[in-house]
Design a protein around this motif. Sequence first.
Motif, PDB file in Angstrom:
ATOM      1  N   ASN A  17      -1.532  -9.693  18.112  1.00  0.00           N
ATOM      2  CA  ASN A  17      -0.256  -9.232  17.505  1.00  0.00           C
ATOM      3  C   ASN A  17      -0.465  -8.414  16.032  1.00  0.00           C
ATOM      4  OD1 ASN A  17       1.765  -9.387  19.436  1.00  0.00           O
ATOM      5  ND2 ASN A  17       1.850 -11.562  19.226  1.00  0.00           N
ATOM      6  N   LEU A  18      -1.022  -9.665  15.158  1.00  0.00           N
ATOM      7  CA  LEU A  18      -1.403  -9.453  13.699  1.00  0.00           C
ATOM      8  C   LEU A  18      -2.185  -8.077  13.709  1.00  0.00           C
ATOM      9  CD1 LEU A  18      -1.945 -12.774  12.617  1.00  0.00           C
ATOM     10  CD2 LEU A  18       0.104 -11.309  11.959  1.00  0.00           C
ATOM     11  N   GLN A  19      -3.184  -7.929  14.523  1.00  0.00           N
ATOM     12  CA  GLN A  19      -4.189  -6.603  14.480  1.00  0.00           C
ATOM     13  C   GLN A  19      -3.537  -5.440  14.750  1.00  0.00           C
ATOM     14  OE1 GLN A  19      -7.233  -7.912  17.207  1.00  0.00           O
ATOM     15  NE2 GLN A  19      -8.356  -8.599  15.879  1.00  0.00           N
ATOM     16  N   ILE A  20      -2.572  -5.425  15.693  1.00  0.00           N
ATOM     17  CA  ILE A  20      -1.735  -4.343  16.234  1.00  0.00           C
ATOM     18  C   ILE A  20      -0.799  -3.905  15.027  1.00  0.00           C
ATOM     19  CG2 ILE A  20       0.231  -3.578  17.619  1.00  0.00           C
ATOM     20  CD1 ILE A  20      -1.125  -5.350  19.794  1.00  0.00           C
ATOM     21  N   ARG A  21      -0.204  -4.744  14.425  1.00  0.00           N
ATOM     22  CA  ARG A  21       0.751  -4.613  13.070  1.00  0.00           C
ATOM     23  C   ARG A  21       0.000  -4.122  12.093  1.00  0.00           C
ATOM     24  NH1 ARG A  21       3.617  -9.312  15.270  1.00  0.00           N
ATOM     25  NH2 ARG A  21       5.780  -8.786  15.789  1.00  0.00           N
ATOM     26  N   ASP A  22      -1.164  -4.880  11.577  1.00  0.00           N
ATOM     27  CA  ASP A  22      -1.991  -4.067  10.719  1.00  0.00           C
ATOM     28  C   ASP A  22      -2.534  -2.696  10.984  1.00  0.00           C
ATOM     29  OD1 ASP A  22      -1.712  -6.786   9.439  1.00  0.00           O
ATOM     30  OD2 ASP A  22      -3.520  -7.589   9.974  1.00  0.00           O
ATOM     31  N   ARG A  23      -2.959  -2.523  11.902  1.00  0.00           N
ATOM     32  CA  ARG A  23      -3.656  -0.929  12.430  1.00  0.00           C
ATOM     33  C   ARG A  23      -2.178  -0.077  12.257  1.00  0.00           C
ATOM     34  NH1 ARG A  23      -6.439  -3.449  16.750  1.00  0.00           N
ATOM     35  NH2 ARG A  23      -4.879  -2.758  18.255  1.00  0.00           N
ATOM     36  N   PHE A  24      -1.174  -0.641  12.734  1.00  0.00           N
ATOM     37  CA  PHE A  24      -0.058   0.572  12.441  1.00  0.00           C
ATOM     38  C   PHE A  24       0.476   0.631  11.180  1.00  0.00           C
ATOM     39  CE2 PHE A  24       4.191   1.981  13.125  1.00  0.00           C
ATOM     40  CZ  PHE A  24       4.101   3.113  14.072  1.00  0.00           C
ATOM     41  N   GLU A  81      10.200  13.811   7.915  1.00  0.00           N
ATOM     42  CA  GLU A  81      11.100  13.462   9.388  1.00  0.00           C
ATOM     43  C   GLU A  81       9.965  12.494   9.904  1.00  0.00           C
ATOM     44  OE1 GLU A  81      13.804  12.857  11.858  1.00  0.00           O
ATOM     45  OE2 GLU A  81      13.783  13.388  10.034  1.00  0.00           O
ATOM     46  N   ALA A  82       8.614  12.738  10.064  1.00  0.00           N
ATOM     47  CA  ALA A  82       7.721  12.003  10.702  1.00  0.00           C
ATOM     48  C   ALA A  82       7.504  10.859  10.103  1.00  0.00           C
ATOM     49  CB  ALA A  82       6.315  12.795  11.102  1.00  0.00           C
ATOM     50  N   CYS A  83       7.450  10.735   8.958  1.00  0.00           N
ATOM     51  CA  CYS A  83       7.333   9.407   8.314  1.00  0.00           C
ATOM     52  C   CYS A  83       8.640   8.567   8.239  1.00  0.00           C
ATOM     53  CB  CYS A  83       7.046   9.688   6.839  1.00  0.00           C
ATOM     54  SG  CYS A  83       5.167  10.299   6.528  1.00  0.00           S
ATOM     55  N   ALA A 101      -1.664   0.371   8.500  1.00  0.00           N
ATOM     56  CA  ALA A 101      -2.480   1.119   7.928  1.00  0.00           C
ATOM     57  C   ALA A 101      -2.365   2.744   8.291  1.00  0.00           C
ATOM     58  CB  ALA A 101      -3.906   0.686   8.351  1.00  0.00           C
ATOM     59  N   SER A 102      -1.924   3.086   9.532  1.00  0.00           N
ATOM     60  CA  SER A 102      -2.023   4.263  10.001  1.00  0.00           C
ATOM     61  C   SER A 102      -0.370   4.872   9.252  1.00  0.00           C
ATOM     62  CB  SER A 102      -1.562   4.284  11.322  1.00  0.00           C
ATOM     63  OG  SER A 102      -1.096   5.409  12.010  1.00  0.00           O
ATOM     64  N   VAL A 103       0.281   4.162   9.165  1.00  0.00           N
ATOM     65  CA  VAL A 103       1.557   4.653   8.265  1.00  0.00           C
ATOM     66  C   VAL A 103       1.154   4.807   6.744  1.00  0.00           C
ATOM     67  CG1 VAL A 103       3.965   3.983   7.542  1.00  0.00           C
ATOM     68  CG2 VAL A 103       3.147   3.451  10.002  1.00  0.00           C
ATOM     69  N   ARG A 104       0.357   4.207   6.201  1.00  0.00           N
ATOM     70  CA  ARG A 104       0.043   4.263   4.961  1.00  0.00           C
ATOM     71  C   ARG A 104      -0.640   5.442   4.929  1.00  0.00           C
ATOM     72  NH1 ARG A 104      -2.845  -0.617   4.331  1.00  0.00           N
ATOM     73  NH2 ARG A 104      -1.069  -1.957   5.066  1.00  0.00           N
ATOM     74  N   GLU A 105      -1.700   5.773   5.633  1.00  0.00           N
ATOM     75  CA  GLU A 105      -2.601   6.678   5.588  1.00  0.00           C
ATOM     76  C   GLU A 105      -1.736   8.286   5.813  1.00  0.00           C
ATOM     77  OE1 GLU A 105      -5.681   8.672   8.810  1.00  0.00           O
ATOM     78  OE2 GLU A 105      -5.815   6.558   8.211  1.00  0.00           O
ATOM     79  N   LYS A 106      -0.895   8.151   6.638  1.00  0.00           N
ATOM     80  CA  LYS A 106       0.076   9.473   6.752  1.00  0.00           C
ATOM     81  C   LYS A 106       0.932   9.585   5.887  1.00  0.00           C
ATOM     82  CE  LYS A 106      -1.041   9.247  11.889  1.00  0.00           C
ATOM     83  NZ  LYS A 106      -0.562   8.913  13.204  1.00  0.00           N
ATOM     84  N   CYS A 107       1.561   8.579   5.387  1.00  0.00           N
ATOM     85  CA  CYS A 107       2.833   8.689   4.653  1.00  0.00           C
ATOM     86  C   CYS A 107       2.467   8.145   3.316  1.00  0.00           C
ATOM     87  CB  CYS A 107       4.010   8.003   5.185  1.00  0.00           C
ATOM     88  SG  CYS A 107       4.367   8.606   6.904  1.00  0.00           S
ATOM     89  N   GLY A 108       1.624   7.534   2.967  1.00  0.00           N
ATOM     90  CA  GLY A 108       1.221   7.011   1.598  1.00  0.00           C
ATOM     91  C   GLY A 108       2.254   5.728   1.339  1.00  0.00           C
ATOM     92  N   GLY A 109       1.881   4.815   0.593  1.00  0.00           N
ATOM     93  CA  GLY A 109       2.407   3.634   0.162  1.00  0.00           C
ATOM     94  C   GLY A 109       2.978   2.891   1.314  1.00  0.00           C
TER      95      GLY A 109
END
Length: 161
Positions: A144-151, A109-111, A153-161
């Motif tokens: 803008n690009l840095q914010i999107r890239d960090r987010f 659900e979080a992912c 990366a965070s989604v990939r780390e927490k949810c994979g893929g």
Amino acid sequence: MNHERNAKFRTLTMRWSLLFFVALSALPAAHAAVYQWTDANGQTHFGDRPPAQASSSEVRVNAAPAQADTAARERHQKMTEFVNQQQQEREARQAAEAKARMQAERQSEACRKLHARLKHMESISTFYNLNDKGERVFVSEKQNLQIRDRFRASVREKCGG
């Protein structure tokens, strides 16, 4: 009416007779007589009825020693403890599996929410911060690009893929 009463009486009598027979047959074998005799070939035999053609003597049969009862009780206790331990382990395993399922559901659900937020971020042209006066201060395209890239990366780390 009388016929029904007789039928009930016969049924009740049959039940009591059956109960009496079962109780009688359940008496321990130690109370039954055991006979010993020797045949014409010199072999010794034992039985619950004396033979008609040979002389026999009644043999006293002693009950099993108390040690056998103690050993049987100990075996039963060990088996009971084993079954209880297996039950506890099964319940613990089921509880752990249920907990893991709940965690997996929460993670899923979080992912789902993070992916929805990422999709929304992709649709936003530019981001902003609020200054001390509550006014919007837009960030640069690089930020803008840095914010999107960090987010991402965070989604990939927490949810994979």
